[in-house]
Design a protein around this motif. Structure first.
Motif, PDB file in Angstrom:
ATOM      1  N   ARG A 116       0.839  -1.202   0.000  1.00 22.55           N
ATOM      2  CA  ARG A 116       0.000   0.000   0.000  1.00 22.55           C
ATOM      3  C   ARG A 116       0.875   1.254   0.000  1.00 22.55           C
ATOM      4  NH1 ARG A 116      -5.164  -2.125   1.261  1.00 22.55           N
ATOM      5  NH2 ARG A 116      -5.037  -3.964  -0.064  1.00 22.55           N
ATOM      6  N   LEU A 117       0.216   2.404  -0.184  1.00 23.90           N
ATOM      7  CA  LEU A 117       0.923   3.692  -0.229  1.00 23.90           C
ATOM      8  C   LEU A 117       1.767   3.907   1.029  1.00 23.90           C
ATOM      9  CD1 LEU A 117       1.240   6.312  -1.894  1.00 23.90           C
ATOM     10  CD2 LEU A 117      -0.615   7.282  -0.531  1.00 23.90           C
ATOM     11  N   ALA A 118       1.183   3.562   2.212  1.00 23.21           N
ATOM     12  CA  ALA A 118       1.911   3.793   3.469  1.00 23.21           C
ATOM     13  C   ALA A 118       3.223   3.011   3.501  1.00 23.21           C
ATOM     14  CB  ALA A 118       1.029   3.405   4.659  1.00 23.21           C
ATOM     15  N   GLU A 119       3.177   1.778   2.998  1.00 22.12           N
ATOM     16  CA  GLU A 119       4.395   0.973   3.013  1.00 22.12           C
ATOM     17  C   GLU A 119       5.419   1.490   1.995  1.00 22.12           C
ATOM     18  OE1 GLU A 119       3.828  -3.261   2.461  1.00 22.12           O
ATOM     19  OE2 GLU A 119       6.001  -3.584   2.409  1.00 22.12           O
ATOM     20  N   LEU A 120       4.902   1.901   0.824  1.00 21.21           N
ATOM     21  CA  LEU A 120       5.788   2.479  -0.197  1.00 21.21           C
ATOM     22  C   LEU A 120       6.507   3.694   0.388  1.00 21.21           C
ATOM     23  CD1 LEU A 120       6.699   2.383  -3.204  1.00 21.21           C
ATOM     24  CD2 LEU A 120       4.797   3.926  -3.722  1.00 21.21           C
ATOM     25  N   SER A 121       5.762   4.493   1.142  1.00 16.64           N
ATOM     26  CA  SER A 121       6.337   5.679   1.775  1.00 16.64           C
ATOM     27  C   SER A 121       7.400   5.285   2.791  1.00 16.64           C
ATOM     28  CB  SER A 121       5.223   6.490   2.447  1.00 16.64           C
ATOM     29  OG  SER A 121       5.778   7.436   3.318  1.00 16.64           O
ATOM     30  N   GLU A 122       7.069   4.285   3.606  1.00 13.37           N
ATOM     31  CA  GLU A 122       8.005   3.881   4.652  1.00 13.37           C
ATOM     32  C   GLU A 122       9.280   3.295   4.041  1.00 13.37           C
ATOM     33  OE1 GLU A 122       6.113   1.790   8.010  1.00 13.37           O
ATOM     34  OE2 GLU A 122       8.036   0.721   8.114  1.00 13.37           O
ATOM     35  N   THR A 143       4.252  13.547  -0.925  1.00 11.78           N
ATOM     36  CA  THR A 143       5.173  13.701  -2.059  1.00 11.78           C
ATOM     37  C   THR A 143       4.923  12.602  -3.094  1.00 11.78           C
ATOM     38  OG1 THR A 143       6.812  14.736  -0.630  1.00 11.78           O
ATOM     39  CG2 THR A 143       7.615  13.863  -2.703  1.00 11.78           C
ATOM     40  N   ILE A 144       4.686  11.385  -2.637  1.00 10.08           N
ATOM     41  CA  ILE A 144       4.396  10.292  -3.585  1.00 10.08           C
ATOM     42  C   ILE A 144       3.137  10.620  -4.393  1.00 10.08           C
ATOM     43  CG2 ILE A 144       3.763   7.847  -3.807  1.00 10.08           C
ATOM     44  CD1 ILE A 144       5.490   7.265  -1.362  1.00 10.08           C
ATOM     45  N   LYS A 145       2.101  11.123  -3.695  1.00  8.67           N
ATOM     46  CA  LYS A 145       0.867  11.486  -4.414  1.00  8.67           C
ATOM     47  C   LYS A 145       1.134  12.570  -5.444  1.00  8.67           C
ATOM     48  CE  LYS A 145      -2.480  10.232  -0.838  1.00  8.67           C
ATOM     49  NZ  LYS A 145      -3.286  10.781   0.283  1.00  8.67           N
ATOM     50  N   TYR A 146       1.997  13.523  -5.091  1.00  8.04           N
ATOM     51  CA  TYR A 146       2.361  14.584  -6.028  1.00  8.04           C
ATOM     52  C   TYR A 146       3.068  13.999  -7.252  1.00  8.04           C
ATOM     53  CZ  TYR A 146       5.165  18.494  -7.845  1.00  8.04           C
ATOM     54  OH  TYR A 146       5.783  19.411  -8.655  1.00  8.04           O
ATOM     55  N   ALA A 195     -11.962   1.261  -4.480  1.00  5.84           N
ATOM     56  CA  ALA A 195     -12.197   2.599  -5.027  1.00  5.84           C
ATOM     57  C   ALA A 195     -11.177   3.598  -4.485  1.00  5.84           C
ATOM     58  CB  ALA A 195     -13.611   3.066  -4.712  1.00  5.84           C
ATOM     59  N   THR A 196     -10.698   3.384  -3.275  1.00  5.66           N
ATOM     60  CA  THR A 196      -9.801   4.370  -2.658  1.00  5.66           C
ATOM     61  C   THR A 196      -8.382   3.848  -2.452  1.00  5.66           C
ATOM     62  OG1 THR A 196     -10.502   3.625  -0.481  1.00  5.66           O
ATOM     63  CG2 THR A 196     -11.678   5.519  -1.399  1.00  5.66           C
ATOM     64  N   GLN A 197      -8.136   2.564  -2.764  1.00  8.74           N
ATOM     65  CA  GLN A 197      -6.796   2.052  -2.495  1.00  8.74           C
ATOM     66  C   GLN A 197      -6.153   1.444  -3.720  1.00  8.74           C
ATOM     67  OE1 GLN A 197      -7.025  -0.414   1.116  1.00  8.74           O
ATOM     68  NE2 GLN A 197      -5.922   1.296   2.052  1.00  8.74           N
ATOM     69  N   ALA A 198      -4.848   1.594  -3.790  1.00  4.01           N
ATOM     70  CA  ALA A 198      -4.085   1.000  -4.887  1.00  4.01           C
ATOM     71  C   ALA A 198      -2.917   0.224  -4.306  1.00  4.01           C
ATOM     72  CB  ALA A 198      -3.590   2.091  -5.838  1.00  4.01           C
ATOM     73  N   GLU A 199      -2.426  -0.667  -5.118  1.00  3.89           N
ATOM     74  CA  GLU A 199      -1.346  -1.563  -4.711  1.00  3.89           C
ATOM     75  C   GLU A 199      -0.088  -1.189  -5.525  1.00  3.89           C
ATOM     76  OE1 GLU A 199      -1.882  -3.888  -2.410  1.00  3.89           O
ATOM     77  OE2 GLU A 199       0.042  -4.932  -2.604  1.00  3.89           O
ATOM     78  N   TYR A 200       1.043  -1.090  -4.852  1.00  7.27           N
ATOM     79  CA  TYR A 200       2.297  -0.732  -5.529  1.00  7.27           C
ATOM     80  C   TYR A 200       3.280  -1.884  -5.425  1.00  7.27           C
ATOM     81  CZ  TYR A 200       0.067   3.777  -5.192  1.00  7.27           C
ATOM     82  OH  TYR A 200      -0.835   4.783  -5.298  1.00  7.27           O
ATOM     83  N   ASP A 201       4.229  -1.945  -6.373  1.00  8.08           N
ATOM     84  CA  ASP A 201       5.192  -3.055  -6.349  1.00  8.08           C
ATOM     85  C   ASP A 201       6.637  -2.567  -6.313  1.00  8.08           C
ATOM     86  OD1 ASP A 201       5.663  -2.175  -8.897  1.00  8.08           O
ATOM     87  OD2 ASP A 201       4.403  -3.707  -9.849  1.00  8.08           O
ATOM     88  N   GLU A 202       7.537  -3.546  -6.447  1.00 10.90           N
ATOM     89  CA  GLU A 202       8.968  -3.217  -6.360  1.00 10.90           C
ATOM     90  C   GLU A 202       9.394  -2.231  -7.442  1.00 10.90           C
ATOM     91  OE1 GLU A 202      11.050  -4.236  -3.885  1.00 10.90           O
ATOM     92  OE2 GLU A 202       9.255  -5.130  -3.009  1.00 10.90           O
ATOM     93  N   GLU A 203       8.710  -2.285  -8.575  1.00  4.04           N
ATOM     94  CA  GLU A 203       9.085  -1.369  -9.648  1.00  4.04           C
ATOM     95  C   GLU A 203       8.775   0.081  -9.272  1.00  4.04           C
ATOM     96  OE1 GLU A 203       8.385  -1.007 -14.432  1.00  4.04           O
ATOM     97  OE2 GLU A 203       8.217  -2.989 -13.490  1.00  4.04           O
ATOM     98  N   HIS A 204       7.674   0.257  -8.529  1.00  3.60           N
ATOM     99  CA  HIS A 204       7.369   1.602  -8.038  1.00  3.60           C
ATOM    100  C   HIS A 204       8.465   2.100  -7.098  1.00  3.60           C
ATOM    101  CE1 HIS A 204       3.219   0.614  -9.352  1.00  3.60           C
ATOM    102  NE2 HIS A 204       3.169   1.916  -9.572  1.00  3.60           N
ATOM    103  N   LEU A 205       8.918   1.179  -6.259  1.00  4.53           N
ATOM    104  CA  LEU A 205       9.947   1.534  -5.292  1.00  4.53           C
ATOM    105  C   LEU A 205      11.231   1.958  -6.014  1.00  4.53           C
ATOM    106  CD1 LEU A 205      10.276   1.556  -2.212  1.00  4.53           C
ATOM    107  CD2 LEU A 205      11.166  -0.766  -2.357  1.00  4.53           C
TER     108      LEU A 205
END
Lengths: 226, 226
Positions: free
Chosen positions: A2-8, A16-19, A34-44
């Motif tokens: 999730r976004l929180a983990e990507l941030s951490e 900043t990530i949202k920006y 509807a309100t959540q997305a999943e991110y992967d290692e490539e995002h990181l």
């Protein structure tokens, strides 16, 4: 993740990530609700490159987007993608005016590149950057002849050889490209800082007196394993 | 010479020269009448250095004044004056926070400088610049070990040797100091541009295809006299 983990994991705030997502510097996550997305290692990994460019290299956001577009362009070969990506980076002040100093600088640049055997690539933005810098030196009447510039070119060649070897050791072509762009930006201050330290050292050797004589003047020690 | 001639010979507008005089970047001229002053060759030389710093190197005016004060400080030896002048130049982002990446960067910097035989000079602002840059690389998990940084140091050493030889060939000690400061600033973009051109060349050799194979790959030609 999730976004929180990507941030951490990236150390970049969620705001900043949202920006970066809004500005297209990061591809959108995979929607799960509807309100959540999943991110992967490539995002990181991508986030790491964006931080290198924007936060450390002070590359403007619009410029960073161009750089990333070039990195991602799978229709082009790797050399062309790297060239386009690095070519999109900022290249200092606008091209010099067409005055005698610029004409002399163009001649010097061409000769230096010919002597180095690099060929003449006026379409590379770094070529314009070189000509501008040499023209500024010439206008102020500082030494900027072929013999003055050539040693920088020779040093740059040994650096580039080392850099491409480091990059070639990395895994995937995309990772290599991303690292090449990030290292181009992130090693600039390393090189400039070492040049200033080397100048201080060399000035101490040549004109030395006072504090400078206290430096360790002995031969370099053996490298310790690390 | 009068202000108008100083402007014409330096290529700096009279308004800008008056601004530099007010800000203490240029010493006042010798008063000849209530409204006119006389300037000499030293003003012209100093103006050249100020332009190098402020107009080309984008050094802030207050910083340029500090640099010039160090150049002029006749109580100090030449090496110390040069060190103080170059030390007053901008050194990039503020020192890194005291985190593990900074501790690792400090260790790497110290080892690299020891292996180069340059001694450890944490008081030199370029040292802080080096540590910050290495810490940024480490935080983003890019290669920044001793073996990665050392080749930049070796290249910087050959550049500094060349630079100090050029400076030593100049006439007077003050001229040497002024040139050393100006060349430090003005050759930064030359070095960075040549590094990017060298990277493009080296990428073409290693991963080459398409446009890059058209470069002149033959041995360098002989230097032509110039």
């Amino acid at each position: 993740m999730r976004l929180a983990e990507l941030s951490e994991r990236s150390g970049v705030s969620t705001a900043t990530i949202k920006y970066y997502l809004r500005e297209g510097l990061l591809p959108p996550g995979r929607r799960v609700t509807a309100t959540q997305a999943e991110y992967d290692e490539e995002h990181l990994r991508r986030l790491r490159l964006v931080r290198a460019l924007v936060q450390v290299g002070r590359v403007p956001v619009a410029t960073a987007r161009e750089v990333l577009t070039a990195v991602e362009d799978e229709t082009a070969g790797q050399v062309d993608r790297l060239g386009a990506a690095v070519g999109s980076l900022p290249h200092g002040p606008a091209p010099a005016p067409a005055d005698p100093a610029t004409a002399a600088a163009e001649h010097t640049a061409e000769e230096v590149l010919r002597l180095l055997g690099w060929g003449h690539h006026p379409e590379n933005p770094a070529h314009g950057m070189l000509v501008s810098a040499l023209a500024a030196l010439g206008r102020l009447d500082y030494p900027c002849g072929i013999e003055h510039v050539l040693p920088y070119g020779r040093a740059a060649a040994t650096i580039a050889e080392h850099e491409l070897a480091v990059i070639e050791d990395l895994d995937a072509p995309t990772t290599q490209l991303e690292a090449a762009v990030a290292l181009t930006v992130l090693y600039e201050p390393v090189l400039l800082a070492l040049r200033r330290l080397a100048q201080a050292r060399e000035a101490g050797r040549r004109f030395g007196s006072g504090t400078e004589t206290e430096t360790n003047d002995g031969p370099p020690h053996e490298a310790e394993g690390r």
